[in-house]
Design a protein around this motif. Structure first.
Motif, PDB file in Angstrom:
ATOM      1  N   PRO A  52      -6.771  -7.519 -11.461  1.00  0.00           N
ATOM      2  CA  PRO A  52      -7.231  -6.978 -12.737  1.00  0.00           C
ATOM      3  C   PRO A  52      -6.540  -5.668 -13.092  1.00  0.00           C
ATOM      4  N   PHE A  53      -5.667  -5.170 -12.217  1.00  0.00           N
ATOM      5  CA  PHE A  53      -4.992  -3.924 -12.545  1.00  0.00           C
ATOM      6  C   PHE A  53      -3.508  -4.039 -12.234  1.00  0.00           C
ATOM      7  N   LEU A  54      -2.737  -3.097 -12.765  1.00  0.00           N
ATOM      8  CA  LEU A  54      -1.305  -3.072 -12.491  1.00  0.00           C
ATOM      9  C   LEU A  54      -1.064  -2.412 -11.148  1.00  0.00           C
ATOM     10  N   LEU A  55      -0.123  -2.950 -10.393  1.00  0.00           N
ATOM     11  CA  LEU A  55       0.197  -2.317  -9.127  1.00  0.00           C
ATOM     12  C   LEU A  55       0.998  -1.048  -9.377  1.00  0.00           C
ATOM     13  N   THR A  56       0.844  -0.105  -8.494  1.00  0.00           N
ATOM     14  CA  THR A  56       1.668   1.098  -8.621  1.00  0.00           C
ATOM     15  C   THR A  56       3.094   0.764  -8.164  1.00  0.00           C
ATOM     16  N   ILE A  57       4.027   1.602  -8.595  1.00  0.00           N
ATOM     17  CA  ILE A  57       5.417   1.364  -8.208  1.00  0.00           C
ATOM     18  C   ILE A  57       5.559   1.405  -6.690  1.00  0.00           C
ATOM     19  N   ALA A  58       4.829   2.339  -6.082  1.00  0.00           N
ATOM     20  CA  ALA A  58       4.906   2.468  -4.622  1.00  0.00           C
ATOM     21  C   ALA A  58       4.389   1.213  -3.927  1.00  0.00           C
ATOM     22  N   GLN A  59       3.335   0.642  -4.463  1.00  0.00           N
ATOM     23  CA  GLN A  59       2.818  -0.601  -3.878  1.00  0.00           C
ATOM     24  C   GLN A  59       3.861  -1.719  -3.991  1.00  0.00           C
ATOM     25  N   LYS A  60       4.488  -1.792  -5.154  1.00  0.00           N
ATOM     26  CA  LYS A  60       5.495  -2.845  -5.361  1.00  0.00           C
ATOM     27  C   LYS A  60       6.664  -2.690  -4.404  1.00  0.00           C
TER      28      LYS A  60
ATOM     29  N   GLY B  92       0.151   5.445   3.766  1.00  0.00           N
ATOM     30  CA  GLY B  92      -0.297   5.828   2.433  1.00  0.00           C
ATOM     31  C   GLY B  92      -1.634   6.506   2.539  1.00  0.00           C
ATOM     32  N   ASP B  93      -1.825   7.484   1.712  1.00  0.00           N
ATOM     33  CA  ASP B  93      -3.038   8.282   1.755  1.00  0.00           C
ATOM     34  C   ASP B  93      -4.279   7.398   1.563  1.00  0.00           C
ATOM     35  N   VAL B  94      -5.422   7.916   1.965  1.00  0.00           N
ATOM     36  CA  VAL B  94      -6.660   7.166   1.744  1.00  0.00           C
ATOM     37  C   VAL B  94      -6.796   6.821   0.267  1.00  0.00           C
ATOM     38  N   GLY B  95      -7.086   5.572   0.001  1.00  0.00           N
ATOM     39  CA  GLY B  95      -7.302   5.160  -1.383  1.00  0.00           C
ATOM     40  C   GLY B  95      -6.040   4.803  -2.134  1.00  0.00           C
ATOM     41  N   SER B  96      -4.896   4.809  -1.461  1.00  0.00           N
ATOM     42  CA  SER B  96      -3.648   4.537  -2.182  1.00  0.00           C
ATOM     43  C   SER B  96      -3.429   3.040  -2.395  1.00  0.00           C
ATOM     44  N   GLY B  97      -4.279   2.219  -1.815  1.00  0.00           N
ATOM     45  CA  GLY B  97      -4.191   0.778  -2.067  1.00  0.00           C
ATOM     46  C   GLY B  97      -3.329   0.024  -1.072  1.00  0.00           C
ATOM     47  N   LYS B  98      -3.508   0.327   0.197  1.00  0.00           N
ATOM     48  CA  LYS B  98      -2.697  -0.333   1.220  1.00  0.00           C
ATOM     49  C   LYS B  98      -3.149  -1.775   1.486  1.00  0.00           C
ATOM     50  N   THR B  99      -4.451  -2.010   1.301  1.00  0.00           N
ATOM     51  CA  THR B  99      -4.966  -3.335   1.626  1.00  0.00           C
ATOM     52  C   THR B  99      -4.231  -4.437   0.874  1.00  0.00           C
ATOM     53  N   LEU B 100      -4.036  -4.163  -0.402  1.00  0.00           N
ATOM     54  CA  LEU B 100      -3.368  -5.133  -1.253  1.00  0.00           C
ATOM     55  C   LEU B 100      -1.972  -5.455  -0.760  1.00  0.00           C
ATOM     56  N   VAL B 101      -1.301  -4.428  -0.318  1.00  0.00           N
ATOM     57  CA  VAL B 101       0.059  -4.580   0.177  1.00  0.00           C
ATOM     58  C   VAL B 101       0.053  -5.473   1.416  1.00  0.00           C
TER      59      VAL B 101
ATOM     60  N   PRO C 153      -3.349   4.955  -7.344  1.00  0.00           N
ATOM     61  CA  PRO C 153      -3.606   4.157  -8.535  1.00  0.00           C
ATOM     62  C   PRO C 153      -4.147   5.051  -9.653  1.00  0.00           C
ATOM     63  N   PRO C 154      -3.781   4.758 -10.890  1.00  0.00           N
ATOM     64  CA  PRO C 154      -4.241   5.599 -11.994  1.00  0.00           C
ATOM     65  C   PRO C 154      -5.737   5.409 -12.252  1.00  0.00           C
ATOM     66  N   GLY C 155      -6.299   6.337 -13.020  1.00  0.00           N
ATOM     67  CA  GLY C 155      -7.676   6.164 -13.488  1.00  0.00           C
ATOM     68  C   GLY C 155      -8.738   6.618 -12.521  1.00  0.00           C
ATOM     69  N   ARG C 156      -8.335   7.279 -11.462  1.00  0.00           N
ATOM     70  CA  ARG C 156      -9.339   7.800 -10.532  1.00  0.00           C
ATOM     71  C   ARG C 156      -9.855   9.143 -11.024  1.00  0.00           C
ATOM     72  N   GLY C 157     -11.117   9.441 -10.652  1.00  0.00           N
ATOM     73  CA  GLY C 157     -11.643  10.764 -10.955  1.00  0.00           C
ATOM     74  C   GLY C 157     -10.945  11.811 -10.110  1.00  0.00           C
TER      75      GLY C 157
ATOM     76  N   ILE D 257     -14.526   3.415   4.810  1.00  0.00           N
ATOM     77  CA  ILE D 257     -15.537   2.699   4.041  1.00  0.00           C
ATOM     78  C   ILE D 257     -15.533   3.146   2.579  1.00  0.00           C
ATOM     79  N   ASP D 258     -15.777   2.191   1.716  1.00  0.00           N
ATOM     80  CA  ASP D 258     -15.601   2.412   0.293  1.00  0.00           C
ATOM     81  C   ASP D 258     -16.952   2.397  -0.428  1.00  0.00           C
ATOM     82  N   VAL D 259     -17.442   3.543  -0.860  1.00  0.00           N
ATOM     83  CA  VAL D 259     -18.680   3.591  -1.648  1.00  0.00           C
ATOM     84  C   VAL D 259     -18.376   4.378  -2.925  1.00  0.00           C
TER      85      VAL D 259
ATOM     86  N   GLY E 129     -14.455  10.346  -4.558  1.00  0.00           N
ATOM     87  CA  GLY E 129     -13.440  10.275  -5.604  1.00  0.00           C
ATOM     88  C   GLY E 129     -12.799   8.905  -5.671  1.00  0.00           C
ATOM     89  N   ARG E 130     -13.533   7.887  -5.267  1.00  0.00           N
ATOM     90  CA  ARG E 130     -12.970   6.540  -5.263  1.00  0.00           C
ATOM     91  C   ARG E 130     -13.344   5.770  -6.517  1.00  0.00           C
ATOM     92  N   GLY E 131     -14.217   6.365  -7.328  1.00  0.00           N
ATOM     93  CA  GLY E 131     -14.561   5.717  -8.582  1.00  0.00           C
ATOM     94  C   GLY E 131     -13.858   6.408  -9.740  1.00  0.00           C
TER      95      GLY E 131
HETATM   96  P1  ADP Z   1      -6.499   2.337   1.359  1.00  0.00           P
HETATM   97  O1  ADP Z   1      -5.057   2.649   1.143  1.00  0.00           O
HETATM   98  O2  ADP Z   1      -7.289   3.569   1.655  1.00  0.00           O
HETATM   99  O3  ADP Z   1      -6.706   1.241   2.366  1.00  0.00           O
HETATM  100  P2  ADP Z   1      -7.607   0.422  -0.462  1.00  0.00           P
HETATM  101  O4  ADP Z   1      -6.586  -0.599  -0.263  1.00  0.00           O
HETATM  102  O5  ADP Z   1      -8.923   0.245   0.196  1.00  0.00           O
HETATM  103  O6  ADP Z   1      -7.030   1.851  -0.054  1.00  0.00           O
HETATM  104  O7  ADP Z   1      -7.798   0.635  -2.029  1.00  0.00           O
HETATM  105  C1  ADP Z   1      -8.764   1.498  -2.548  1.00  0.00           C
HETATM  106  C2  ADP Z   1      -9.321   0.959  -3.842  1.00  0.00           C
HETATM  107  O8  ADP Z   1      -8.327   0.998  -4.870  1.00  0.00           O
HETATM  108  C3  ADP Z   1      -9.772  -0.485  -3.772  1.00  0.00           C
HETATM  109  O9  ADP Z   1     -11.003  -0.566  -4.418  1.00  0.00           O
HETATM  110  C4  ADP Z   1      -8.684  -1.261  -4.514  1.00  0.00           C
HETATM  111  O10 ADP Z   1      -9.182  -2.410  -5.128  1.00  0.00           O
HETATM  112  C5  ADP Z   1      -8.203  -0.262  -5.536  1.00  0.00           C
HETATM  113  N1  ADP Z   1      -6.798  -0.438  -5.937  1.00  0.00           N
HETATM  114  C6  ADP Z   1      -5.759  -0.766  -5.151  1.00  0.00           C
HETATM  115  N2  ADP Z   1      -4.605  -0.790  -5.844  1.00  0.00           N
HETATM  116  C7  ADP Z   1      -4.907  -0.458  -7.120  1.00  0.00           C
HETATM  117  C8  ADP Z   1      -4.142  -0.306  -8.336  1.00  0.00           C
HETATM  118  N3  ADP Z   1      -2.817  -0.493  -8.355  1.00  0.00           N
HETATM  119  N4  ADP Z   1      -4.815   0.059  -9.442  1.00  0.00           N
HETATM  120  C9  ADP Z   1      -6.135   0.262  -9.419  1.00  0.00           C
HETATM  121  N5  ADP Z   1      -6.912   0.124  -8.335  1.00  0.00           N
HETATM  122  C10 ADP Z   1      -6.319  -0.222  -7.182  1.00  0.00           C
END
Ligand code: ADP
Ligand code: MG
Length: 697
Positions: A264-272, A294-303, A449-453, A554-556, A583-585
């Motif tokens: 549902p979101f665009l990947l960051t360039i770094a993720q790509k 990658g820093d906490v919250g940078s979206g490593k899981t997706l990668v 990822p953009p849009g974080r507080g 953990i993600d809350v 700051g994860r929301g």
């Molecule tokens: P970490 O690098 O700490 O493991 P996560 O992979 O858990 O980070 O990602 C943190 C949150 O950011 C998750 O809820 C994930 O769905 C969301 N997220 C990951 N990539 C993006 C993105 N490109 N845009 C917006 N949200 C993203």
């Protein structure tokens, strides 16, 4: 090069003053042999060569003073009823009042008439000189005449029941008795090339230096040796893995796009970029060995999931190992959401954690063994011997600093030279990373990822605590959830735990009685911790009092306030990881550091964490601060393999050692030459886990 005595085989019980009871205490510190003790280096030093007469103390500066306790009282603070301990020291020429908050037990140390050394910053308060929470040591009258008094004094990490004076004396006796037996393991050529002093002298100078220059030089020598052998082991490991053929896995552009476009979101360039690295690696001739940092919250899981997706599309299995059950479950739940219609459509996923019913577990085992599962998410349970895969081709290790090289190797053995992808949030500077994880290729996710507080970080003193509670209450009223974090340090574990528990009671019954308050700490049953976390995540609990068990992943998203108590007692990296929980929301978040830093380094660290949320900048800052004490606790690196040296403070030595290690392995990649046999022996002894894969292959 025959060895006379192997000091690692001589028990410390042969040292005078070490009986069975003391042996147990030493064991708590990981010290069993004479060698262990010789390499148990001081945590820091105290310069007691020039004690400052109290009358000449400079206001606003850090100094060491020494005086006799004239009086010591415990009272309650007017503001918040907290315990305050006040000890007045007199050195004949002047008096200083030392103040500690919340440590009532101190009163029993500072009996009238005892001699005490204090190190801290002098202020003026109500017309008298005071030090707030200085570091202290009670001086034994016998020692005062002794060598340890007016000198540079080593300060060691302690365990409960062991004092500085005891360990100092024991180390002294140990050195006197055994240091002649220390064998210099570094090849003579290197010793000559870099004019390195003999190990016997170095070890003595590290424990009991005459000057700080001497101590530093000696530490460089020991660091060089440790890094040198460590680097060789890392290089050998890489060479051995990269010489094997891997499972080639290609996916088409359209398949890759299908994965990417289904989020549902665009990947960051770094993720790509990281995904592209993985794609190239997995399609290559040799197994992938990649670290994604990658820093906490940078979206490593997706990668990482992209790697799993690639394996899946090629008809192979993959697995993800996470350090805790709750994290494994979180991954599992998130992945399940993607398997119906999302990016992982059709992928069959299973969760494997400890404590499953036998039937349930056997069922999962069977499915994994005959290929009815494509992706297994799990904890250490994955390493279990009975678990077999049909065709495991990718191993993902999440939060690698919680695992050792050995676990990584054991999991890899479940496949035939599988690809390995390691995720870490430990922000260490690139140069250092390359050196330390020289066996891994590196992808860095340096973009959020953009849009974080935004996270606002503020500093408050303990006296301002009431105001902090009020602030938290007002935020709770708006629907946020809050963390309160307390330090647990091994030396003072019991006291620390008690402090956290007392706070919990106070919050539950008084401060936050309109809200639900929960408590988690490392001494609780795992199941209770998990249940509390689940309740917090679902919003049943509003305020969570926790110790550092909170650190990992953990993600809350709704928890947007974190108060870190005694922030000066945490390492920089730890503070950063903790703060990463909020700051994860989309909303802005607030992090309050409650602290009265008492050392210049404490203040610098506080400044570092206040000035940026960028983990890499914080890591660099940590490098600059250096100073006494290694605030980037070693366990933070997952570098259990490195025993004595903090690499962050020895970058230049590290690079030199790396260069030499490369030179050696270039000439003799498997250390087959006779002149390198000794080196091979040393590596086998020191880094057996690094050779696991070599032996297996
Ligand atoms: P970490 O690098 O700490 O493991 P996560 O992979 O858990 O980070 O990602 C943190 C949150 O950011 C998750 O809820 C994930 O769905 C969301 N997220 C990951 N990539 C993006 C993105 N490109 N845009 C917006 N949200 C993203
Ligand atoms: Mg993660």
């Amino acid at each position: 090069m025959t060895k006379t005595t192997d000091l690692s085989k001589i028990s410390i019980q042969f040292i005078k003053g070490v009986g069975p009871a003391r042996m147990k205490l030493f064991a708590n510190l990981g010290i069993e042999s004479v060698e262990d003790l010789l390499y148990f280096f001081p945590r820091r030093y105290e310069d007691r060569r020039n004690l400052c007469p109290i009358a000449q103390v400079k206001i606003g500066e850090f100094q060491t003073v020494c005086g006799i306790v004239e009086s010591c009282i415990e009272r309650r603070s007017f503001y918040n009823r907290k315990s305050v301990t006040e000890a007045v020291l007199d050195d004949g020429g002047g008096k200083v009042c030392c103040v500690w908050f919340n440590q009532p037990y101190l009163k029993s140390y500072f009996k009238k008439g005892t001699k005490v050394v204090c190190y801290g910053r002098a202020d003026v308060y109500k017309n008298r000189i005071q030090m707030v929470a200085p570091e202290y040591e009670v001086i034994d009258p016998e020692e005062e005449q002794g060598p340890a008094f007016k000198s540079i004094v080593p300060i060691y990490s302690l365990t409960k029941g062991m004092g500085q004076r005891y360990i100092r004396n024991t180390v002294r006796i140990c050195i006197d008795k055994y240091h002649e037996e220390l064998v210099d393991e570094l090849p003579v050529t290197l010793r000559n090339k870099y004019h390195l002093a003999n190990i016997k002298r170095c070890i003595t100078e590290i424990h009991f230096p005459q000057t700080f220059e001497e101590q530093e030089e000696a530490l460089r020598r020991v660091s060089f040796e440790e890094f040198y052998f460590f680097q060789i082991s890392v290089i050998l490991r890489r060479l051995s893995i990269k010489s094997k053929s891997g499972i080639k896995q290609q996916i088409s552009d359209s398949m890759a796009l299908e994965f990417i476009n289904n989020f549902p979101f665009l990947l960051t360039i770094a993720q790509k970029k990281a995904m592209r690295d993985i794609r190239i690696d997995m399609a290559g001739d040799h197994p992938m060995l990649r670290l994604v940092q990658g820093d906490v919250g940078s979206g490593k899981t997706l990668v990482a999931l992209f790697g799993c997706y690639t394996a899946f599309k090629n008809g192979y299995q993959s697995c993800v190992m996470a350090p805790t059950e709750i994290l494994a479950r979180q991954h599992y739940d998130n992945i399940l959401k993607l398997t119906d219609t999302g990016a992982l459509k059709g992928l069959r996923v299973a969760l494997l954690v400890n404590g499953l019913k036998k039937k349930e577990r056997d069922d999962i085992y069977a499915k994994i063994a005959d290929g009815q599962v494509d992706l297994v998410i799990g904890t250490h349970a994955l390493i279990c011997e009975e678990l077999n895969f049909k065709n495991l081709s990718l191993v993902v290790i999440d939060e690698q600093h919680k695992f050792g090289v050995r676990q990584r190797a054991l999991l890899s053995e479940k496949g035939k030279n599988p690809h390995v992808l390691i995720m870490t949030a430990t922000p260490i500077p690139r140069t250092l990373c390359i050196t330390l994880y020289g066996d891994l290729d590196l992808s860095i996710i340096d973009e959020m990822p953009p849009g974080r507080g935004k996270i606002h970080t503020v500093h408050k003193s303990h006296e301002e605590e009431q105001a902090v509670y009020e602030k938290v209450k007002s935020l709770l009223a708006k629907g946020t959830q809050a963390y309160f974090v307390y330090p647990i340090i091994e030396d003072s574990e019991t006291v620390d735990l008690k402090a956290a528990e007392e706070k919990y009671q106070e919050f539950k019954n008084k401060v936050f009685k309109e809200w639900n308050v929960g408590l988690i700490h490392g001494k609780m049953k795992q199941a209770d911790v998990e249940q509390t976390m689940i309740d917090f995540k679902s919003g049943k609990i509003h305020v969570l009092v926790a110790t550092t068990v909170l650190e990992v992943g953990i993600d809350v998203p709704n928890a947007n306030v974190m108060v870190i108590e005694h922030a000066e007692r945490f390492g920089l990296a730890q503070l950063h990881q903790l703060r990463g929980r909020i700051g994860r929301g989309k909303q802005d978040a607030l992090c309050v550091l409650v602290s009265d830093p008492t050392t210049p380094d404490g203040q610098k660290r506080l400044h570092a964490i206040l000035s940026t949320t960028n983990g890499f900048k914080i890591a660099e800052e940590d490098l600059l601060i250096r100073g006494p004490g290694h605030f980037f606790g070693r366990h933070q690196h997952g570098l259990n393999e490195l025993k004595v040296v903090n690499p962050l403070s020895q970058m230049d030595v590290l690079e030199l050692a790396r260069k030499e290690a490369f030179e050696l392995t270039n000439q003799d990649p498997v250390l087959a030459k006779a002149e390198n046999h000794r080196t091979k022996e040393i590596i086998k002894k020191r880094y057996p886990n690094y050779l696991l894969m070599v032996a297996a292959g």
